[in-house]
Design a protein around this motif. Structure first.
Motif, PDB file in Angstrom:
ATOM      1  N   ARG A 134       1.440  -2.987  -6.324  1.00 31.29           N
ATOM      2  CA  ARG A 134       1.291  -1.818  -5.461  1.00 31.29           C
ATOM      3  C   ARG A 134      -0.142  -1.312  -5.516  1.00 31.29           C
ATOM      4  O   ARG A 134      -0.817  -1.423  -6.546  1.00 31.29           O
ATOM      5  CB  ARG A 134       2.260  -0.704  -5.881  1.00 31.29           C
ATOM      6  CG  ARG A 134       3.701  -1.163  -6.051  1.00 31.29           C
ATOM      7  CD  ARG A 134       4.631  -0.017  -6.404  1.00 31.29           C
ATOM      8  NE  ARG A 134       5.000   0.741  -5.220  1.00 31.29           N
ATOM      9  CZ  ARG A 134       5.995   0.391  -4.404  1.00 31.29           C
ATOM     10  NH1 ARG A 134       6.705  -0.693  -4.649  1.00 31.29           N
ATOM     11  NH2 ARG A 134       6.288   1.122  -3.351  1.00 31.29           N
ATOM     12  N   LEU A 135      -0.584  -0.744  -4.414  1.00 29.42           N
ATOM     13  CA  LEU A 135      -1.919  -0.157  -4.332  1.00 29.42           C
ATOM     14  C   LEU A 135      -1.787   1.289  -3.865  1.00 29.42           C
ATOM     15  O   LEU A 135      -1.613   1.554  -2.672  1.00 29.42           O
ATOM     16  CB  LEU A 135      -2.799  -0.948  -3.360  1.00 29.42           C
ATOM     17  CG  LEU A 135      -4.183  -0.349  -3.056  1.00 29.42           C
ATOM     18  CD1 LEU A 135      -5.019  -0.243  -4.327  1.00 29.42           C
ATOM     19  CD2 LEU A 135      -4.905  -1.176  -2.000  1.00 29.42           C
ATOM     20  N   VAL A 168      -2.935   4.691  -2.524  1.00 30.37           N
ATOM     21  CA  VAL A 168      -4.086   5.199  -1.779  1.00 30.37           C
ATOM     22  C   VAL A 168      -3.845   6.684  -1.519  1.00 30.37           C
ATOM     23  O   VAL A 168      -2.998   7.056  -0.698  1.00 30.37           O
ATOM     24  CB  VAL A 168      -4.283   4.447  -0.450  1.00 30.37           C
ATOM     25  CG1 VAL A 168      -5.448   5.050   0.335  1.00 30.37           C
ATOM     26  CG2 VAL A 168      -4.529   2.961  -0.707  1.00 30.37           C
ATOM     27  N   GLU A 215      -6.042  -0.651   5.958  1.00 30.61           N
ATOM     28  CA  GLU A 215      -5.556  -2.033   5.983  1.00 30.61           C
ATOM     29  C   GLU A 215      -6.677  -3.008   6.337  1.00 30.61           C
ATOM     30  O   GLU A 215      -6.728  -4.120   5.800  1.00 30.61           O
ATOM     31  CB  GLU A 215      -4.390  -2.153   6.961  1.00 30.61           C
ATOM     32  CG  GLU A 215      -3.123  -1.485   6.430  1.00 30.61           C
ATOM     33  CD  GLU A 215      -2.006  -1.404   7.457  1.00 30.61           C
ATOM     34  OE1 GLU A 215      -2.148  -2.025   8.539  1.00 30.61           O
ATOM     35  OE2 GLU A 215      -1.004  -0.721   7.174  1.00 30.61           O
ATOM     36  N   TYR A 229       0.786   5.033   0.493  1.00 28.57           N
ATOM     37  CA  TYR A 229      -0.038   6.139   0.992  1.00 28.57           C
ATOM     38  C   TYR A 229       0.482   7.462   0.443  1.00 28.57           C
ATOM     39  O   TYR A 229       1.679   7.754   0.536  1.00 28.57           O
ATOM     40  CB  TYR A 229      -0.016   6.176   2.518  1.00 28.57           C
ATOM     41  CG  TYR A 229      -0.716   5.006   3.167  1.00 28.57           C
ATOM     42  CD1 TYR A 229      -2.097   4.990   3.309  1.00 28.57           C
ATOM     43  CD2 TYR A 229       0.014   3.918   3.635  1.00 28.57           C
ATOM     44  CE1 TYR A 229      -2.741   3.916   3.907  1.00 28.57           C
ATOM     45  CE2 TYR A 229      -0.624   2.841   4.235  1.00 28.57           C
ATOM     46  CZ  TYR A 229      -1.999   2.844   4.363  1.00 28.57           C
ATOM     47  OH  TYR A 229      -2.632   1.781   4.950  1.00 28.57           O
ATOM     48  N   ILE A 277       0.848  -1.191   0.000  1.00 28.16           N
ATOM     49  CA  ILE A 277       0.000   0.000   0.000  1.00 28.16           C
ATOM     50  C   ILE A 277       0.883   1.239   0.000  1.00 28.16           C
ATOM     51  O   ILE A 277       1.719   1.420   0.892  1.00 28.16           O
ATOM     52  CB  ILE A 277      -0.941   0.012   1.217  1.00 28.16           C
ATOM     53  CG1 ILE A 277      -1.827  -1.239   1.229  1.00 28.16           C
ATOM     54  CG2 ILE A 277      -1.811   1.267   1.206  1.00 28.16           C
ATOM     55  CD1 ILE A 277      -2.694  -1.377   2.468  1.00 28.16           C
ATOM     56  N   GLY A 288      -5.525   2.478  -8.263  1.00 29.47           N
ATOM     57  CA  GLY A 288      -5.570   2.875  -6.865  1.00 29.47           C
ATOM     58  C   GLY A 288      -6.886   3.528  -6.513  1.00 29.47           C
ATOM     59  O   GLY A 288      -7.829   3.547  -7.314  1.00 29.47           O
ATOM     60  N   LYS A 304      -4.311   4.310   8.637  1.00 26.19           N
ATOM     61  CA  LYS A 304      -3.671   3.087   8.141  1.00 26.19           C
ATOM     62  C   LYS A 304      -4.414   1.848   8.631  1.00 26.19           C
ATOM     63  O   LYS A 304      -4.595   0.885   7.875  1.00 26.19           O
ATOM     64  CB  LYS A 304      -2.204   3.052   8.569  1.00 26.19           C
ATOM     65  CG  LYS A 304      -1.334   4.057   7.810  1.00 26.19           C
ATOM     66  CD  LYS A 304       0.048   4.187   8.407  1.00 26.19           C
ATOM     67  CE  LYS A 304       0.915   2.996   8.115  1.00 26.19           C
ATOM     68  NZ  LYS A 304       2.313   3.209   8.586  1.00 26.19           N
ATOM     69  N   VAL A 339      -8.644  -3.365   3.063  1.00 23.97           N
ATOM     70  CA  VAL A 339      -7.919  -4.195   2.095  1.00 23.97           C
ATOM     71  C   VAL A 339      -7.958  -5.660   2.525  1.00 23.97           C
ATOM     72  O   VAL A 339      -8.234  -6.556   1.713  1.00 23.97           O
ATOM     73  CB  VAL A 339      -6.460  -3.709   1.949  1.00 23.97           C
ATOM     74  CG1 VAL A 339      -5.648  -4.681   1.103  1.00 23.97           C
ATOM     75  CG2 VAL A 339      -6.428  -2.311   1.329  1.00 23.97           C
TER      76      VAL A 339
END
Length: 257
Positions: A44-45, A47, A27, A8, A6, A71, A23, A30
């Motif tokens: 990768r994501l 956010v 999380e 950020y 993730i 994303g 977070k 997710v």
């Protein structure tokens, strides 16, 4: 912890305490989504965080950001409680969108219906809501969709294409949700290797998803994976329909998994 990392964006705009809160929220979302739909097939994501000082709800706006790594962008009340963030549907909805490609505007009813259906399944599967609240949310949404269809008329694909200018989100989102409710009920009766919408979407995302797939190609893959014509048949019934689908309380009760 996750099969994807993730990333950020704008996390530093928050205090250390609120960074941890956000977070934990992301999380949890997710993790809950992965429990239901499997891990995303990307490394990768991203956010993007857009904290607000004033908001009337925990997450007043959220959206998907398509790219090399798809994303999400989250506009949220920076002072919202952890519990209110966890109970909000927006994060689960946007994460569910990452399991299908971007469709054309006239097929937004399909993509928004899928994400709306899946957000409720994710929340149910992970104990965010119980079965009674799950049914209540579906009933209320379907009622809003039916009510809006009374005064926003025309074929669903045309209304979907003009959703923002018509302010037709309730009809568009919940017509699509009805589509997947009916598909789920049909799947349960069919001798398919996948008995739920979420199992099908999980398989599609892991084996077949491509960013250029159209709505019809997506539907064709769901038919192929389910070894049925359930999705193409329903799609032909829905794409230009002018009425709102009738889903009974009995049908909703049959969604028990």
């Amino acid at each position: 912890m996750f099969a994807v990392e993730i990333d950020y964006i704008n996390l530093s705009k928050l205090t250390h305490e609120r960074q941890n809160k956000v977070k934990n929220w992301v999380e949890h979302g997710v993790r809950s989504t992965f429990v239901t739909l499997g891990p995303l097939n990307q490394k990768r994501l991203p956010v993007t965080l857009k904290p607000r000082y004033f908001a009337f709800e925990p997450v007043p706006w959220a959206s998907v950001k398509r790219g090399q790594n798809d994303g999400i962008e989250l506009h949220f009340h920076r002072y919202a409680s952890t519990q209110s963030l966890l109970k909000d549907w927006s994060l689960y909805h946007e994460l569910a969108h990452l399991y299908h490609p971007l469709f054309s505007y006239d097929n937004f009813w399909l993509s928004e219906g899928l994400a709306t259906y899946l957000q409720n399944i994710i929340m149910l599967n992970n104990g965010v809501v119980d079965h009674q609240e799950f049914l209540m949310r579906l009933k209320a949404g379907l009622q809003r969709g039916a009510l809006q269809t009374n005064h926003i008329t025309g074929p669903l694909n045309i209304v979907s294409d003009n959703m923002w200018s018509l302010n037709a989100q309730q009809r568009v989102y919940w017509s699509g949700t009805a589509f997947f409710i009916q598909a789920q009920l049909a799947l349960k009766k069919h001798n398919s290797p996948y008995k739920t919408i979420e199992a099908l979407v999980k398989k599609y995302q892991s084996c077949c998803k491509h960013p250029t797939h159209s709505a019809k190609q997506f539907i064709a893959h769901l038919d192929k994976l389910s070894q049925s014509a359930i999705f193409s048949t329903l799609y032909s019934q829905y794409i230009k329909r002018t009425d709102f689908p009738k889903i009974s309380n009995l049908q909703l009760s049959q969604l028990r998994f």
